[in-house]
Scaffold this motif. Structure first.
Motif, PDB file in Angstrom:
ATOM      1  N   ILE A   6       0.870  -1.175   0.000  1.00 49.82           N
ATOM      2  CA  ILE A   6       0.000   0.000   0.000  1.00 49.82           C
ATOM      3  C   ILE A   6       0.905   1.223   0.000  1.00 49.82           C
ATOM      4  O   ILE A   6       1.684   1.434   0.932  1.00 49.82           O
ATOM      5  CB  ILE A   6      -0.918   0.039   1.232  1.00 49.82           C
ATOM      6  N   PRO A  22      -9.172   2.830  -0.447  1.00 45.50           N
ATOM      7  CA  PRO A  22     -10.131   1.711  -0.418  1.00 45.50           C
ATOM      8  C   PRO A  22     -10.716   1.364  -1.792  1.00 45.50           C
ATOM      9  O   PRO A  22     -11.043   0.209  -2.048  1.00 45.50           O
ATOM     10  CB  PRO A  22     -11.223   2.225   0.525  1.00 45.50           C
ATOM     11  N   LYS A  23     -10.828   2.338  -2.665  1.00 47.26           N
ATOM     12  CA  LYS A  23     -11.367   2.061  -4.004  1.00 47.26           C
ATOM     13  C   LYS A  23     -10.427   1.156  -4.794  1.00 47.26           C
ATOM     14  O   LYS A  23     -10.870   0.331  -5.599  1.00 47.26           O
ATOM     15  CB  LYS A  23     -11.594   3.374  -4.767  1.00 47.26           C
ATOM     16  N   TYR A  24      -9.132   1.320  -4.534  1.00 47.57           N
ATOM     17  CA  TYR A  24      -8.151   0.568  -5.315  1.00 47.57           C
ATOM     18  C   TYR A  24      -7.517  -0.587  -4.546  1.00 47.57           C
ATOM     19  O   TYR A  24      -6.424  -1.033  -4.869  1.00 47.57           O
ATOM     20  CB  TYR A  24      -7.081   1.533  -5.843  1.00 47.57           C
ATOM     21  N   GLY A  25      -8.209  -1.044  -3.493  1.00 48.96           N
ATOM     22  CA  GLY A  25      -7.788  -2.280  -2.840  1.00 48.96           C
ATOM     23  C   GLY A  25      -7.108  -2.150  -1.501  1.00 48.96           C
ATOM     24  O   GLY A  25      -6.806  -3.160  -0.868  1.00 48.96           O
ATOM     25  N   ALA A  26      -6.841  -0.947  -1.032  1.00 44.57           N
ATOM     26  CA  ALA A  26      -6.213  -0.783   0.278  1.00 44.57           C
ATOM     27  C   ALA A  26      -7.200  -1.189   1.372  1.00 44.57           C
ATOM     28  O   ALA A  26      -8.370  -0.825   1.320  1.00 44.57           O
ATOM     29  CB  ALA A  26      -5.770   0.664   0.481  1.00 44.57           C
ATOM     30  N   PHE A  27      -6.735  -1.935   2.352  1.00 47.83           N
ATOM     31  CA  PHE A  27      -7.627  -2.411   3.404  1.00 47.83           C
ATOM     32  C   PHE A  27      -7.642  -1.474   4.608  1.00 47.83           C
ATOM     33  O   PHE A  27      -8.371  -1.710   5.574  1.00 47.83           O
ATOM     34  CB  PHE A  27      -7.228  -3.819   3.867  1.00 47.83           C
ATOM     35  N   MET A  28      -6.847  -0.395   4.542  1.00 49.77           N
ATOM     36  CA  MET A  28      -6.846   0.544   5.653  1.00 49.77           C
ATOM     37  C   MET A  28      -6.456   1.928   5.144  1.00 49.77           C
ATOM     38  O   MET A  28      -5.900   2.091   4.062  1.00 49.77           O
ATOM     39  CB  MET A  28      -5.867   0.115   6.744  1.00 49.77           C
ATOM     40  N   GLU A  56     -15.594   3.460   4.595  1.00 49.44           N
ATOM     41  CA  GLU A  56     -15.502   1.997   4.499  1.00 49.44           C
ATOM     42  C   GLU A  56     -16.398   1.440   3.405  1.00 49.44           C
ATOM     43  O   GLU A  56     -16.228   0.276   2.987  1.00 49.44           O
ATOM     44  CB  GLU A  56     -15.852   1.348   5.849  1.00 49.44           C
ATOM     45  N   ASN A  57     -17.343   2.243   2.933  1.00 48.74           N
ATOM     46  CA  ASN A  57     -18.233   1.786   1.861  1.00 48.74           C
ATOM     47  C   ASN A  57     -17.702   2.090   0.465  1.00 48.74           C
ATOM     48  O   ASN A  57     -18.319   1.721  -0.533  1.00 48.74           O
ATOM     49  CB  ASN A  57     -19.616   2.428   2.010  1.00 48.74           C
ATOM     50  N   ASN A  59     -15.772   1.496  -2.748  1.00 48.38           N
ATOM     51  CA  ASN A  59     -15.354   0.253  -3.388  1.00 48.38           C
ATOM     52  C   ASN A  59     -14.963   0.515  -4.837  1.00 48.38           C
ATOM     53  O   ASN A  59     -14.926   1.666  -5.284  1.00 48.38           O
ATOM     54  CB  ASN A  59     -16.474  -0.791  -3.301  1.00 48.38           C
ATOM     55  N   SER A  60     -14.689  -0.545  -5.574  1.00 48.26           N
ATOM     56  CA  SER A  60     -14.200  -0.393  -6.943  1.00 48.26           C
ATOM     57  C   SER A  60     -15.213   0.286  -7.860  1.00 48.26           C
ATOM     58  O   SER A  60     -14.850   0.817  -8.914  1.00 48.26           O
ATOM     59  CB  SER A  60     -13.817  -1.761  -7.514  1.00 48.26           C
TER      60      SER A  60
END
Length: 329
Positions: A6, A22-28, A56-57, A59-60
């Motif tokens: 990340i 978070p949109k591109y895959g980061a979990f935090m 948190e909502n 997404n891709s």
């Protein structure tokens, strides 16, 4: 060996690497526990929760919108558009985008994920040449404050929602504008305001630090341009109208004002397009000498509602957006 990674860019320009992670895959995401000045580009977690409380909502499928400006830290757009997205159930996020060169920006951020943009100072005129198509009103004014990437073909379409947002209210039951025939003094090169004043029958005089820009705009609205240095000495008549469309007085420089208190005595109405702070030094001093004053907050609300409709292709929750602004600004 490949290792999951990340990456986070630092500084004010790197803020979107946090918000869009978070949109591109980061979990935090990361944030500071205190003052963001400790590490620029790493805002306090409390601020992230306040403005992006459903991060948190993301997404891709989330569509990205943002304000393209320099400076950009003063913008209240994220405080307004993100709650409006949540209110309507639209899967979007609105972020600040500090941009030096708008043409380079659109060359880099060319994917369909970036679906729409608010265009701020100093890019509104240059943005015209970045668009594949421009709405006739924006073309007429010569400035764009909203760009939408058309889903069907990815083309950038430019609009101007500033024009209709500028209006001076009157309680008189008359179709004649209260500024008709008045001498309208504009500080800064606010094209939408200049065209709006001209269309309402005002005589427009423009003062701008860049005198060539002032002359170009004055020619476009059949007005007059005068040297910025002569602004405080410009008192040809009483009962004039003053509008500040420059950044003078904007946070963090709240102690500044474009017109001295003594010079304000020639004006009966003073409007400030600056909305951070809501009550600028210019408006405070104008009120003290007895002028009617108008804040840029209402103009901000109107243009933002117009932008939101263009961003989502639907209706805007107008009452909700107005309530957000009046409560938080």
């Amino acid at each position: 060996m490949q290792v999951p990674l990340i990456a986070r860019a630092k500084g004010e320009r790197g803020l979107i690497s946090q918000l869009l992670g978070p949109k591109y895959g980061a979990f935090m995401i990361m944030g500071s526990l205190g003052d963001s000045k400790i590490e620029p580009g790493l805002p306090p977690l409390s601020s992230i929760r306040q403005v992006y409380n459903k991060l948190e909502n993301v997404n891709s499928d989330t569509k990205i919108f943002g304000v393209v400006s320099n400076p950009v830290g003063h913008s209240k757009g994220p405080l307004l558009h993100n709650p409006a997205f949540r209110q309507t159930g639209y899967n979007g996020i609105y972020v600040p985008l500090l941009v030096d060169d708008i043409k380079d920006f659109f060359r880099v951020y060319s994917c369909s994920d970036f679906a729409g943009f608010s265009v701020g100072i100093p890019h509104k005129e240059t943005a015209l040449s970045c668009c594949d198509e421009v709405h006739p009103l924006a073309q007429y004014i010569g400035a764009v404050n909203t760009i939408v990437r058309r889903p069907a073909d990815g083309k950038l379409v430019g609009y101007n929602t500033d024009y209709k947002s500028f209006d001076i209210e009157t309680k008189q039951e008359s179709h004649v504008s209260p500024i008709a025939g008045k001498l309208f003094v504009l500080v800064g090169a606010g094209r939408a305001i200049a065209f709006g004043a001209r269309s309402r029958g005002a005589r427009v005089v423009i003062f701008n630090r860049n005198f060539e820009r002032a002359k170009t705009l004055a020619t476009a609205v059949s007005g007059e341009a005068l040297p910025y240095e002569s602004l405080n000495g410009f008192r040809p008549e009483t009962g004039m109208i003053l509008t500040n469309a420059s950044v003078v007085g904007m946070e963090p420089n709240v102690d500044q004002t474009p017109v001295s208190k003594a010079a304000l005595k020639s004006y009966e109405l003073v409007f400030d397009a600056v909305y951070t702070p809501r009550n600028t030094r210019l408006l405070q001093e104008a009120a003290e000498i007895g002028a009617v004053v108008g804040s840029g907050v209402e103009m901000f609300i109107r243009q933002a509602i117009g932008q939101f409709k263009l961003f989502t292709g639907g209706l805007a929750p107008e009452d909700f957006m107005r309530k957000i602004v009046l409560e938080q600004f």
